[in-house]
Scaffold this motif. Structure first.
Motif, PDB file in Angstrom:
ATOM      1  N   SER A 429      12.406  45.582  14.262  1.00  0.00           N
ATOM      2  CA  SER A 429      12.763  46.916  13.771  1.00  0.00           C
ATOM      3  C   SER A 429      11.715  47.953  14.169  1.00  0.00           C
ATOM      4  CB  SER A 429      12.937  46.911  12.241  1.00  0.00           C
ATOM      5  OG  SER A 429      13.514  48.124  11.796  1.00  0.00           O
ATOM      6  N   LEU A 430      11.302  47.897  15.448  1.00  0.00           N
ATOM      7  CA  LEU A 430      10.329  48.844  15.985  1.00  0.00           C
ATOM      8  C   LEU A 430      10.976  49.679  17.083  1.00  0.00           C
ATOM      9  CD1 LEU A 430       7.258  46.435  16.295  1.00  0.00           C
ATOM     10  CD2 LEU A 430       7.612  48.187  14.537  1.00  0.00           C
ATOM     11  N   ARG A 431      10.285  50.702  17.523  1.00  0.00           N
ATOM     12  CA  ARG A 431      10.764  51.507  18.634  1.00  0.00           C
ATOM     13  C   ARG A 431      10.602  50.717  19.939  1.00  0.00           C
ATOM     14  NH1 ARG A 431      11.189  56.951  18.278  1.00  0.00           N
ATOM     15  NH2 ARG A 431      10.393  57.147  20.409  1.00  0.00           N
ATOM     16  N   GLN A 439       3.585  45.189  17.750  1.00  0.00           N
ATOM     17  CA  GLN A 439       4.621  44.163  17.671  1.00  0.00           C
ATOM     18  C   GLN A 439       4.050  42.850  17.145  1.00  0.00           C
ATOM     19  OE1 GLN A 439       7.561  43.872  20.901  1.00  0.00           O
ATOM     20  NE2 GLN A 439       6.532  45.587  21.898  1.00  0.00           N
ATOM     21  N   LEU A 440       2.864  42.475  17.622  1.00  0.00           N
ATOM     22  CA  LEU A 440       2.263  41.215  17.191  1.00  0.00           C
ATOM     23  C   LEU A 440       1.920  41.265  15.711  1.00  0.00           C
ATOM     24  CD1 LEU A 440       1.239  38.404  17.889  1.00  0.00           C
ATOM     25  CD2 LEU A 440      -0.930  39.435  18.611  1.00  0.00           C
ATOM     26  N   ARG A 441       1.338  42.372  15.254  1.00  0.00           N
ATOM     27  CA  ARG A 441       1.001  42.514  13.842  1.00  0.00           C
ATOM     28  C   ARG A 441       2.254  42.435  12.966  1.00  0.00           C
ATOM     29  NH1 ARG A 441      -1.017  47.027  14.167  1.00  0.00           N
ATOM     30  NH2 ARG A 441       0.658  48.330  13.328  1.00  0.00           N
ATOM     31  N   THR A 442       3.327  43.089  13.373  1.00  0.00           N
ATOM     32  CA  THR A 442       4.569  43.072  12.604  1.00  0.00           C
ATOM     33  C   THR A 442       5.181  41.682  12.601  1.00  0.00           C
ATOM     34  OG1 THR A 442       4.961  45.366  13.289  1.00  0.00           O
ATOM     35  CG2 THR A 442       6.818  44.185  12.346  1.00  0.00           C
ATOM     36  N   ALA A 443       5.118  40.983  13.736  1.00  0.00           N
ATOM     37  CA  ALA A 443       5.668  39.631  13.816  1.00  0.00           C
ATOM     38  C   ALA A 443       4.894  38.673  12.918  1.00  0.00           C
ATOM     39  CB  ALA A 443       5.635  39.139  15.262  1.00  0.00           C
ATOM     40  N   LEU A 444       3.566  38.801  12.887  1.00  0.00           N
ATOM     41  CA  LEU A 444       2.753  37.926  12.028  1.00  0.00           C
ATOM     42  C   LEU A 444       3.026  38.195  10.551  1.00  0.00           C
ATOM     43  CD1 LEU A 444      -0.609  38.037  14.030  1.00  0.00           C
ATOM     44  CD2 LEU A 444       0.852  36.023  13.654  1.00  0.00           C
ATOM     45  N   SER A 473      12.119  31.472  14.388  1.00  0.00           N
ATOM     46  CA  SER A 473      12.342  32.657  15.224  1.00  0.00           C
ATOM     47  C   SER A 473      11.082  33.519  15.264  1.00  0.00           C
ATOM     48  CB  SER A 473      13.526  33.476  14.697  1.00  0.00           C
ATOM     49  OG  SER A 473      14.740  32.774  14.832  1.00  0.00           O
ATOM     50  N   CYS A 474      10.449  33.705  14.107  1.00  0.00           N
ATOM     51  CA  CYS A 474       9.208  34.490  14.054  1.00  0.00           C
ATOM     52  C   CYS A 474       8.105  33.822  14.865  1.00  0.00           C
ATOM     53  CB  CYS A 474       8.757  34.658  12.603  1.00  0.00           C
ATOM     54  SG  CYS A 474       9.829  35.712  11.608  1.00  0.00           S
ATOM     55  N   ARG A 480       5.739  34.470  22.166  1.00  0.00           N
ATOM     56  CA  ARG A 480       6.117  35.306  23.300  1.00  0.00           C
ATOM     57  C   ARG A 480       5.116  36.452  23.483  1.00  0.00           C
ATOM     58  NH1 ARG A 480      11.843  38.002  22.752  1.00  0.00           N
ATOM     59  NH2 ARG A 480      12.281  35.838  22.144  1.00  0.00           N
ATOM     60  N   LEU A 481       4.710  37.067  22.376  1.00  0.00           N
ATOM     61  CA  LEU A 481       3.775  38.198  22.439  1.00  0.00           C
ATOM     62  C   LEU A 481       2.389  37.729  22.869  1.00  0.00           C
ATOM     63  CD1 LEU A 481       4.976  40.059  19.240  1.00  0.00           C
ATOM     64  CD2 LEU A 481       5.073  40.953  21.583  1.00  0.00           C
ATOM     65  N   ASN A 482       1.976  36.528  22.431  1.00  0.00           N
ATOM     66  CA  ASN A 482       0.668  36.000  22.842  1.00  0.00           C
ATOM     67  C   ASN A 482       0.679  35.657  24.330  1.00  0.00           C
ATOM     68  OD1 ASN A 482      -0.794  36.144  20.433  1.00  0.00           O
ATOM     69  ND2 ASN A 482       0.097  34.248  19.660  1.00  0.00           N
ATOM     70  N   GLU A 483       1.824  35.158  24.825  1.00  0.00           N
ATOM     71  CA  GLU A 483       1.921  34.859  26.266  1.00  0.00           C
ATOM     72  C   GLU A 483       1.852  36.134  27.093  1.00  0.00           C
ATOM     73  OE1 GLU A 483       5.552  32.734  26.777  1.00  0.00           O
ATOM     74  OE2 GLU A 483       4.836  30.911  25.792  1.00  0.00           O
TER      75      GLU A 483
END
Length: 485
Positions: A429-431, A439-444, A473-474, A480-483
């Motif tokens: 739910s980001l831009r 994105q990584l902070r929100t995913a964590l 999924s999270c 994915r973001l770490n890669e």
């Protein structure tokens, strides 16, 4: 290797094994080879709906050319495929006999198809056309579905829901003019009852002919958007389709094929005294009898479209490209194309893998071979191990209301599972332009929240199972973001 690439590889492997297992049955082997080839083809999207829903008009709007007949001719009574080709070609595939090519002819800029055969004797017509609008998607125009005493005949949805053959479409755009119980029944009939379980993720509903919602008033499209928003929240529809998008198909189609002479005629109307034009547009009869060429203009735009176009010209959209772009935007076509991109194009590999497994499951159960049991086990293993399919099933559970979960968790779960699109930013739910750190902070944060729910002794059993799927999924988003970093 990405999870999606792994899934596609597994599906290809099972299909190859099935082809080999049926090597002594040439018809079945050929059918399975077509499914294997299909994995490399564009996504197949069927456009379906009841008679007069505006299917061909919407197809022309999506493609940007007049290639689908919109009259009530014989061609509208057969399944017609529109796919990308290097040169124009029309091929008719009869139910008996060999395919044959038809002459390619255009009348007033529109493609004309003369079947030279009874529609009942034709399995399908295939139109190859060199246009950008068909490069990534093959569009399949299906005959209008009629209802008799509100009961849907078994043959009406044969193309989308065949009894003994794999279905042809990977996804469905269903057109409806308003929500009727027969629409719900038709949407239910599109749901898969086999290998991939019932799920709404491959269907989008379109509130078609949106300009007619307000009886031609200038605010008709706003009224249509409010109705579509209400339909999106309807629990009966939520479990049957991804979303509902309002589209004024005629306006979208005409805007994308706007001609200079039409713009000149509209500009002339816009320059007329407003009271005089408003009086002429009180009815179709008044409008057509007060000027030459207006019947043609009306057939292309409709009364609402003419009214909207003249208002826009007065507001400064005073050249053909600007008017065309604004009409397209207001018609809802841009929203539909964005929806198709997010919900279908981004899931292309997943939807095609799903179609292939559905086809393989049908073949293995109906056309037995010595290895059928082993191959069916392989299909079930792919389904059990592929997290993408677990996401699809869980979205279906969420939309059906079958699981009791906290209201504040339902919307977030569906989004994290990819219900609003498979992109990382849309799941979070980001831009679209959100940076990797955000994105990584929100995913964590989402991962931590859903891990607590999955491990809480206060969570019910069904909710725990659902939460574990969301957790995975999270974890995938985080990986994915770490890669990417």
């Amino acid at each position: 290797m990405s999870a999606r690439a792994t899934l596609v590889g597994q599906v290809r492997s099972v299909l190859r094994e099935a082809v080999e297992a049926h090597r002594d049955d040439e018809d079945t082997a050929t059918l399975l080879r077509r499914q294997l080839d299909r994995m490399d083809e564009p996504l197949r999207v069927a456009i379906s709906g009841k008679v007069k829903a505006g299917k061909s008009t919407l197809l022309n709007a999506l493609v940007g050319e007049e290639i689908a007949p919109t009259d009530a001719g014989e061609c509208t009574r057969v399944v017609t495929w529109y796919r990308h080709g290097h040169s124009p070609r029309v091929t008719v595939h009869p139910r008996e006999g060999l395919p044959r090519q038809l002459p390619v002819s255009r009348v007033d800029g529109a493609l004309r198809i003369d079947l030279d055969a009874a529609p009942e004797a034709v399995e399908r017509v295939v139109v190859d056309w060199p246009t950008r609008g068909l490069r990534d998607t093959t569009l399949i125009d299906t005959p209008g579905i009629a209802s008799v005493s509100h009961e849907i005949s078994a043959s009406a949805t044969r193309f989308l829901v065949p009894e003994d053959e794999p279905r042809e479409a990977d996804a469905v755009i269903y057109l409806m003019r308003h929500l009727h119980r027969t629409d719900l029944r038709l949407l239910e009939s599109f749901q898969d009852r086999g290998v991939a379980r019932a799920t709404p993720v491959n269907t989008i509903a379109v509130l078609s002919r949106a300009d007619e919602v307000g009886v031609g008033r200038i605010d008709s499209l706003m009224s249509a958007r409010r109705i579509a928003q209400r339909y999106r929240a309807d629990p009966r529809l939520r479990k049957l389709c991804q979303t509902v998008v309002p589209v004024a198909g005629l306006i979208a189609h005409t805007a994308r094929t706007l001609r200079q002479d039409e713009f000149t005629a509209l500009a002339g109307l816009a320059a007329a005294p407003r009271d005089e034009l408003d009086s002429a547009m009180l009815s179709v009869d008044r409008f057509t009898r007060t000027g030459d060429g207006r019947a043609r203009l009306l057939s292309r735009f409709g009364l609402f479209g003419v009214r909207l176009a003249t208002v826009l010209i007065r507001q400064g959209f005073d050249d053909p490209p600007r008017l065309s772009a604004e009409l397209v935007r207001r018609s809802g076509l841009d929203e539909l194309r964005e929806t198709l991109s997010v919900l279908f194009a981004e899931r292309r590999d997943l939807l095609k893998a799903r179609s292939a497994l559905l086809a393989l499951d049908t073949v293995l159960r109906d056309r037995k071979c010595p290895d059928a049991t082993r191959l069916l086990s392989s299909v079930e293993r792919v389904l059990a191990e592929a997290h993408e399919f677990a996401e699809l099933r869980t979205i279906g559970v969420l939309r059906s209301g079958a699981a009791e979960i906290p209201p504040e968790a339902s919307a977030e779960a569906e989004r994290l599972l990819g219900g609003d699109g498979g992109g990382t930013w849309s799941r979070l739910s980001l831009r679209p332009d959100a940076d990797r750190e955000t994105q990584l902070r929100t995913a964590l944060e989402a991962l931590s929240r859903w891990q607590r729910w999955a491990e809480s002794p206060l969570s019910g059993r069904a909710f725990v199972g659902l939460a574990r799927v969301v957790v995975r999924s999270c974890e995938g988003l985080v990986d994915r973001l770490n890669e990417d970093g």
